[in-house]
Design an enzyme around this catalytic site. Structure first.
Site, short mmCIF file in Angstrom:
data_model
loop_
_atom_site.label_atom_id
_atom_site.label_comp_id
_atom_site.label_asym_id
_atom_site.label_seq_id
_atom_site.Cartn_x
_atom_site.Cartn_y
_atom_site.Cartn_z
N PRO A 152 0.82 -1.22 0.00
CA PRO A 152 0.00 0.00 0.00
C PRO A 152 0.85 1.26 0.00
O PRO A 152 1.95 1.25 0.54
CB PRO A 152 -0.80 -0.11 1.31
CG PRO A 152 -0.09 -1.09 2.16
CD PRO A 152 0.71 -1.98 1.24
N ASP A 153 0.36 2.32 -0.64
CA ASP A 153 1.05 3.61 -0.55
C ASP A 153 0.64 4.28 0.76
O ASP A 153 0.00 3.66 1.61
CB ASP A 153 0.79 4.47 -1.80
CG ASP A 153 -0.67 4.85 -1.97
OD1 ASP A 153 -1.49 4.54 -1.08
OD2 ASP A 153 -1.01 5.47 -3.00
N PHE A 154 1.01 5.53 0.93
CA PHE A 154 0.63 6.24 2.16
C PHE A 154 -0.79 6.79 2.08
O PHE A 154 -1.59 6.62 2.97
CB PHE A 154 1.58 7.42 2.40
CG PHE A 154 2.79 7.08 3.22
CD1 PHE A 154 2.94 5.83 3.81
CD2 PHE A 154 3.80 8.01 3.41
CE1 PHE A 154 4.05 5.52 4.56
CE2 PHE A 154 4.92 7.72 4.15
CZ PHE A 154 5.05 6.48 4.72
N ARG A 155 -1.03 7.53 0.96
CA ARG A 155 -2.16 8.45 1.00
C ARG A 155 -3.38 8.05 0.19
O ARG A 155 -4.39 8.74 0.25
CB ARG A 155 -1.69 9.84 0.54
CG ARG A 155 -1.04 10.63 1.65
CD ARG A 155 -0.22 11.79 1.13
NE ARG A 155 1.18 11.43 1.04
CZ ARG A 155 2.10 11.72 1.95
NH1 ARG A 155 1.78 12.42 2.99
NH2 ARG A 155 3.35 11.33 1.82
N ASN A 228 10.87 5.04 -2.19
CA ASN A 228 10.39 3.75 -1.68
C ASN A 228 11.46 3.04 -0.86
O ASN A 228 12.65 3.23 -1.07
CB ASN A 228 9.91 2.88 -2.83
CG ASN A 228 8.70 3.48 -3.50
OD1 ASN A 228 8.07 4.37 -2.94
ND2 ASN A 228 8.39 3.02 -4.71
N ASP A 230 11.05 -0.38 -0.40
CA ASP A 230 10.74 -1.79 -0.64
C ASP A 230 11.84 -2.51 -1.42
O ASP A 230 11.79 -3.73 -1.59
CB ASP A 230 9.39 -1.93 -1.38
CG ASP A 230 9.32 -1.11 -2.66
OD1 ASP A 230 10.36 -0.93 -3.33
OD2 ASP A 230 8.21 -0.63 -3.00
N HIS A 247 14.93 7.92 0.85
CA HIS A 247 14.39 7.84 2.20
C HIS A 247 14.95 6.64 2.95
O HIS A 247 14.30 6.06 3.81
CB HIS A 247 12.86 7.83 2.17
CG HIS A 247 12.30 9.14 1.70
ND1 HIS A 247 11.00 9.33 1.31
CD2 HIS A 247 12.90 10.35 1.55
CE1 HIS A 247 10.83 10.59 0.93
NE2 HIS A 247 11.95 11.22 1.06
P1 CNA Z 1 1.96 8.73 -1.40
O1 CNA Z 1 1.89 9.99 -0.69
O2 CNA Z 1 1.19 7.59 -0.84
O3 CNA Z 1 1.48 9.01 -2.91
C1 CNA Z 1 1.34 7.97 -3.84
C2 CNA Z 1 0.85 8.56 -5.15
O4 CNA Z 1 0.83 7.54 -6.12
C3 CNA Z 1 -0.55 9.15 -5.09
O5 CNA Z 1 -0.58 10.33 -5.83
C4 CNA Z 1 -1.41 8.06 -5.73
O6 CNA Z 1 -2.56 8.56 -6.37
C5 CNA Z 1 -0.46 7.49 -6.73
N1 CNA Z 1 -0.69 6.10 -7.08
C6 CNA Z 1 -0.96 5.07 -6.26
N2 CNA Z 1 -1.02 3.92 -6.94
C7 CNA Z 1 -0.80 4.25 -8.25
C8 CNA Z 1 -0.74 3.49 -9.46
N3 CNA Z 1 -0.90 2.17 -9.46
N4 CNA Z 1 -0.51 4.14 -10.60
C9 CNA Z 1 -0.32 5.50 -10.63
N5 CNA Z 1 -0.37 6.26 -9.52
C10 CNA Z 1 -0.59 5.62 -8.34
O7 CNA Z 1 3.46 8.23 -1.58
P2 CNA Z 1 4.77 9.07 -1.91
O8 CNA Z 1 5.70 8.10 -2.50
O9 CNA Z 1 4.49 10.32 -2.63
O10 CNA Z 1 5.23 9.48 -0.46
C11 CNA Z 1 6.50 9.30 -0.08
C12 CNA Z 1 6.63 8.35 1.09
C13 CNA Z 1 5.82 7.11 0.94
C14 CNA Z 1 8.03 7.87 1.14
O11 CNA Z 1 8.69 8.37 2.23
C15 CNA Z 1 7.99 6.34 1.18
O12 CNA Z 1 8.95 5.82 2.05
C16 CNA Z 1 6.64 6.02 1.62
N6 CNA Z 1 6.11 4.72 1.27
C17 CNA Z 1 6.84 3.82 0.56
C18 CNA Z 1 6.28 2.59 0.23
C19 CNA Z 1 7.13 1.61 -0.55
O13 CNA Z 1 8.33 1.52 -0.33
N7 CNA Z 1 6.53 0.86 -1.49
C20 CNA Z 1 4.97 2.28 0.60
C21 CNA Z 1 4.25 3.25 1.35
C22 CNA Z 1 4.83 4.46 1.67
#
Ligand code: CNA
Length: 383
Positions: A152-155, A228, A230, A247
Site C-alpha cells: 500500500p502507498d501512504f495516501r 520507496n 521496498d 528515504h
Molecule cells: P503517497 O503519498 O502515498 O502518494 C502515492 C501517489 O501515487 C498518489 O498520488 C497516488 O494517487 C499514486 N498512485 C498510487 N497507486 C498508483 C498506481 N498504481 N498508478 C499510478 N499512480 C498511483 O506516496 P509518496 O511516495 O508520494 O510518499 C512518499 C513516502 C511514501 C516515502 O517516504 C515512502 O517511504 C513512503 N512509502 C513507501 C512505500 C514503498 O516503499 N513501497 C509504501 C508506502 C509508503
C-alpha cells in the site's frame, strides 16, 4: 537535523507584513543562486529578500536568519514557507498574499513557454524520446509505483497505509514513522515493518519497475531517485549505482541508545516476521535506517543531486504525491527546457504546469498501464 516529510504548516506569528514593494518581491523570485555560493536550492528571506541556500546545501539562508533575526523564508520552487523560530513549514494571512503574488507571476510566465511535445499524451512523449534522441532520463518515483505489487502507498483513500493505521490509536497517522513518537511507542512501527520488510519473497517488481529496467537496458536511464523502501528497483535489476534510496533503506539498522550499527537487518528476521520490537544487546531500540519524520535524508542523496541533473534530458515523475520535501524539490533541479513527465493517478507538483503549452505533461492513470503504452509506442518489448 532536518525534516524529511512535509507536515501540515503551522500558523506563524513571526511574519506580520512585508516592508518592501511587491515588485521587489517579484524580482527576487527571478534569482537562481544563493547570494553566498552557487547553490540552486534557495530560500528568500521574507524580511529583507536576502537569497540563501537551504540547510541541505550550505545553510546560508539559516545563517542569515540567525545573524539578522529574520526567521521566515520562502522557497520559490516548492512554494513553501519555513520559519526558523517555529522550526516548521508555516502559513498565515500575510504569507498567503505573497503566495498569491508568486503564483500569479509563475502562471503568467508559462505563457512564454514553447510547446515541447507534438501531443500531450503517451504517444507524444514516446515521439519526443525518439525524435530528440533522449539519453539521460532521471526517474523520481514513489509508493504508487509499488501498489500493484501489493504494497500500500501512504495516501490513497481506502487502501493507503495511513487510512489503515486507525487500529493503532495513534495521535496522528504519521506518528508511526516519527522520531519524536517512535521511542515512546515503537510497537506500531514493527507491526507495519512485518509486512514491508523487503526480501521475504512477498513482493515482486511491477511492470513500471520493469519499464525503468528496460530504459536502463536501452542505455537511456541516468538515475532513479526513489522514495520507496521496498527495494524493488534492485530486485528488478536496475543497477544499485543508478538508484538513490532517498528515504533510506531497511537493509541496515542501528541502535538508538548505544548507536551500534547493524550492517544486515535480516539477522533479526524471525522477530521481524512476528512483528516484535527489535532490541539491541544493550536493550535499546534497533531502528532500520529508513528515514523517519524529523530525521535527515542520507548523505548520498545530497551528494548525488549536486551534479546528476545537469544533463538530464527527460524527467519522469512516477507514482508519487510529490509532497515530501526535500525530495519534491527535485523536479526543479533539471534545466528549464527539460521535459517533465508525470505518470500518476492524479496531477501532482504545485509548480508544474499542465496546460499543454510547455515542458510538463501529465499522463494520468495506473503507472503500469502507462508504462506498457509507452513501451508499445516506442516499439519495445516490455515483459
Ligand atoms: P503517497 O503519498 O502515498 O502518494 C502515492 C501517489 O501515487 C498518489 O498520488 C497516488 O494517487 C499514486 N498512485 C498510487 N497507486 C498508483 C498506481 N498504481 N498508478 C499510478 N499512480 C498511483 O506516496 P509518496 O511516495 O508520494 O510518499 C512518499 C513516502 C511514501 C516515502 O517516504 C515512502 O517511504 C513512503 N512509502 C513507501 C512505500 C514503498 O516503499 N513501497 C509504501 C508506502 C509508503
Amino acid at each position: 537535523m532536518s525534516l524529511q516529510f512535509s507536515v501540515i504548516p503551522k500558523e506563524c506569528c513571526h511574519f506580520i507584513s512585508a516592508t518592501y514593494s511587491p515588485k521587489s518581491f517579484l524580482i527576487s523570485l527571478r534569482k537562481h543562486t544563493c547570494n553566498s555560493c552557487n547553490e540552486k536550492e534557495i530560500w528568500i528571506c521574507l524580511h529583507c529578500l536576502h537569497i540563501g541556500c537551504s540547510r541541505y546545501c550550505n545553510g546560508h539562508a539559516q545563517k542569515h536568519s540567525l545573524k539578522r533575526g529574520h526567521p521566515v523564508v520562502f522557497n520559490v520552487q516548492s512554494m513553501n514557507f519555513w520559519c526558523y523560530e517555529c522550526n516548521s513549514y508555516v502559513i498565515n494571512n500575510s504569507l498567503n498574499v505573497l503566495f498569491q503574488l508568486a503564483l500569479e507571476d509563475h502562471t503568467s510566465n508559462f505563457k512564454f513557454y514553447q510547446p515541447l511535445f507534438e501531443t500531450y499524451d503517451v504517444k507524444g512523449v514516446a515521439k519526443y524520446i525518439q525524435k530528440n534522441h533522449v539519453k539521460n532520463i532521471i526517474a523520481l518515483v514513489g509508493a504508487g509505483m509499488s501498489t500493484t505489487a501489493g504494497i500500500p502507498d501512504f495516501r490513497s483513500p481506502g487502501t493507503g497505509l495511513y487510512f489503515n493505521l486507525q487500529k493503532y490509536n495513534l495521535p496522528y497517522p504519521e506518528a508511526v514513522f516519527d522520531m519524536n513518537y517512535f521511542p515512546s511507542n515503537p510497537a506500531p512501527f514493527y507491526e507495519v515493518m512485518k509486512d514491508m520488510f523487503p526480501g521475504q519473497g512477498k513482493y515482486f517488481p511491477t511492470k513500471c519497475h520493469r519499464f525503468l529496467k528496460l530504459l536502463n537496458d536501452k542505455g537511456i536511464l541516468k538515475m532513479v531517485y526513489t522514495q520507496n523502501i521496498d527495494g524493488l528497483e534492485s530486485v528488478a535489476g536496475i543497477p544499485n549505482d543508478k538508484v538513490i534510496c532517498s528515504h533510506g533503506t531497511f537493509r541496515t539498522s542501528h541502535c538508538l541508545s548505544c548507536h551500534k550499527k547493524y550492517p544486515d537487518t535480516s539477522v533479526f528476521i524471525e522477530s521481524i516476521k512476528k512483528g516484535e520490537i527489535i532490541r539491541c544487546s544493550c536493550g535499546g531500540l534497533v531502528k532500520p535506517d529508513i528515514v523517519f519524520f524529523n530525521e535527515s535524508l542520507p548523505d548520498e542523496f545530497f551528494e548525488s543531486i549536486k551534479n546528476k541533473f545537469d544533463d538530464c534530458d527527460m524527467l519522469l515523475i512516477i507514482g508519487t504525491a510529490l509532497v515530501v520535501y526535500p525530495f519534491a524539490n527535485l523536479v526543479d533541479h533539471v534545466s528549464i527546457n527539460c521535459p517533465r513527465v508525470c505518470i500518476n493517478r492524479e496531477k501532482v507538483g504545485k509548480m508544474m504546469c499542465y496546460d499543454n503549452l510547455g515542458r510538463d505533461v501529465a499522463l494520468l492513470g495506473g503507472c503500469d498501464d502507462i508504462a506498457s503504452d509507452l513501451a508499445k509506442y516506442l516499439e519495445w518489448e516490455l515483459s
